[in-house]
Scaffold this active site. Structure first.
Site, PDB file in Angstrom:
ATOM      1  N   TRP A  41     121.754  -6.583 -40.107  1.00 55.87           N
ATOM      2  CA  TRP A  41     122.405  -5.513 -39.334  1.00 55.87           C
ATOM      3  C   TRP A  41     121.856  -5.424 -37.907  1.00 55.87           C
ATOM      4  CZ3 TRP A  41     122.643  -0.845 -43.344  1.00 55.87           C
ATOM      5  CH2 TRP A  41     123.382  -1.243 -44.456  1.00 55.87           C
ATOM      6  N   LYS A  42     120.794  -6.172 -37.621  1.00 56.56           N
ATOM      7  CA  LYS A  42     120.169  -6.145 -36.278  1.00 56.56           C
ATOM      8  C   LYS A  42     119.917  -4.697 -35.852  1.00 56.56           C
ATOM      9  CE  LYS A  42     122.123 -10.653 -35.366  1.00 56.56           C
ATOM     10  NZ  LYS A  42     122.692 -11.605 -34.399  1.00 56.56           N
TER      11      LYS A  42
ATOM     12  N   GLU B  87     116.599 -14.424 -32.120  1.00 61.78           N
ATOM     13  CA  GLU B  87     116.411 -13.315 -31.169  1.00 61.78           C
ATOM     14  C   GLU B  87     114.928 -12.969 -31.048  1.00 61.78           C
ATOM     15  OE1 GLU B  87     119.343 -10.808 -33.030  1.00 61.78           O
ATOM     16  OE2 GLU B  87     120.880 -12.218 -32.345  1.00 61.78           O
TER      17      GLU B  87
ATOM     18  N   GLU C 180     120.570 -21.309 -38.176  1.00 62.78           N
ATOM     19  CA  GLU C 180     121.453 -20.539 -37.308  1.00 62.78           C
ATOM     20  C   GLU C 180     121.459 -21.177 -35.922  1.00 62.78           C
ATOM     21  OE1 GLU C 180     121.899 -16.207 -38.750  1.00 62.78           O
ATOM     22  OE2 GLU C 180     120.088 -16.282 -37.544  1.00 62.78           O
TER      23      GLU C 180
ATOM     24  N   GLY D  87     126.775 -14.593 -32.460  1.00 59.57           N
ATOM     25  CA  GLY D  87     127.408 -13.530 -31.684  1.00 59.57           C
ATOM     26  C   GLY D  87     128.413 -14.026 -30.662  1.00 59.57           C
TER      27      GLY D  87
ATOM     28  N   GLY E 107     125.732 -11.640 -39.183  1.00 63.27           N
ATOM     29  CA  GLY E 107     125.394 -10.571 -38.240  1.00 63.27           C
ATOM     30  C   GLY E 107     126.548  -9.589 -38.122  1.00 63.27           C
ATOM     31  N   GLY E 108     127.340  -9.738 -37.058  1.00 58.66           N
ATOM     32  CA  GLY E 108     128.414  -8.793 -36.730  1.00 58.66           C
ATOM     33  C   GLY E 108     129.301  -8.410 -37.909  1.00 58.66           C
TER      34      GLY E 108
HETATM   35  P1  13P Z   1     126.635 -13.186 -35.897  1.00 61.64           P
HETATM   36  O1  13P Z   1     127.169 -13.293 -37.290  1.00 61.64           O
HETATM   37  O2  13P Z   1     126.922 -11.862 -35.255  1.00 61.64           O
HETATM   38  O3  13P Z   1     126.986 -14.367 -35.059  1.00 61.64           O
HETATM   39  O4  13P Z   1     125.018 -13.200 -36.042  1.00 61.64           O
HETATM   40  C1  13P Z   1     124.421 -14.197 -36.790  1.00 61.64           C
HETATM   41  C2  13P Z   1     122.998 -13.865 -36.962  1.00 61.64           C
HETATM   42  O5  13P Z   1     122.226 -13.914 -36.024  1.00 61.64           O
HETATM   43  C3  13P Z   1     122.538 -13.442 -38.298  1.00 61.64           C
HETATM   44  O6  13P Z   1     121.150 -13.407 -38.378  1.00 61.64           O
END
Ligand code: 13P
Length: 252
Positions: free
Chosen positions: A10-11, A97, A167, A173, A234-235
């Site tokens: 969920w960041k 990140e 990843e 993202g 992520g998103g």
């Molecule tokens: P997204 O699915 O938003 O591209 O993010 C991937 C991610 O960094 C999951 O850890």
């Protein structure tokens, strides 16, 4: 043989009430899933309330980071022991990140992996190349360094408790997913690296997740690849409907 694992990162999103709303929806709609392991990784402040909602469900909890010491004068950090106390079974480590924005090195990530394993938790160990590295033909060197240093010193039994997440940074993202074929090439390469370090039988048992713009409309193609054992989302993990569809990917 490798049970698929679908994880939602969920960041830095969602208040406690928002997190509870999402996790209630996931719990209701994924209660019957037993052939896929489902993991959610909320922000630290939502871990305890989300853990309470998840009690008695098959969905399990991950943190997004931690420090390698269990206590002491480390202002602002959180430890594997405290994450376990909060109800976590998994910890995402070495996310791009963290590497890019917070300067985490392979050596630091290695210490974190060992600390998390020592507490009996499962690290979701992230690796992946940037666009520049891919274009310069450095993808394999980068993955090799990240795997070799990040997993250095692990015993075979420890390695069996690690989940790897590939990843590619250029796919995170951005809406640019690696194609199933591109991801498969990287995953097979990573499994080969694990085989070199820990032996083929062990490497065959390690789950390697794909992450980077995973969505309901591309998950089936990714999961059809031989060496893709799950996804780190992520998103799309922030929307109940999307994440439920991803966890219910079509098996073929
Ligand atoms: P997204 O699915 O938003 O591209 O993010 C991937 C991610 O960094 C999951 O850890």
């Amino acid at each position: 043989m490798r049970k698929p694992l679908i994880a939602g990162n969920w960041k830095l999103h969602k208040t406690i009430p928002e997190a509870l709303e999402l996790v209630e929806a996931l719990k209701q709609n994924l209660a019957d899933i037993t052939d896929v392991e489902v993991v959610v990784a909320p922000v630290f402040t939502a871990l305890v309330p989300v853990a309470k909602v998840l009690e008695g469900s098959s969905i399990v909890l991950a943190a997004q980071n931690c420090y390698f010491e269990n206590n002491g004068a480390f202002t602002g950090e959180v430890s594997p022991a405290l994450l376990k106390d909060a109800g976590c079974s998994h910890v995402i480590l070495g996310h791009s990140e963290r590497r890019q924005l917070f300067g985490e090195t392979d050596e630091l990530i290695n210490r974190k992996v060992k600390a998390v394993l020592a507490e009996g938790l499962t690290p979701i160990f992230c690796i992946g190349e940037t666009l520049e590295e891919r274009e310069n033909d450095e993808m394999m060197d980068v993955l090799k360094r990240q795997v070799t240093v990040g997993l250095k010193g692990l015993s075979e039994s420890q390695m069996l408790n690690v989940v790897v997440a590939y990843e590619p940074v250029w796919a995170i993202g951005t809406g640019k997913t690696a194609t199933g074929e591109q991801a498969q090439v990287a995953h097979a390469f990573v499994r080969g690296l694990l085989a070199g370090l820990f032996g083929t039988p062990l490497a065959e048992q390690v789950r390697i997740l794909y992450g980077g713009s995973v969505k309901p409309d591309n998950v089936d193609g990714l999961m059809a690849q031989m060496d893709i054992d799950g996804t780190l989302v992520g998103g799309a993990s922030l929307k109940a409907g999307d994440f439920i569809r991803i966890a219910r990917f079509e098996k073929n």
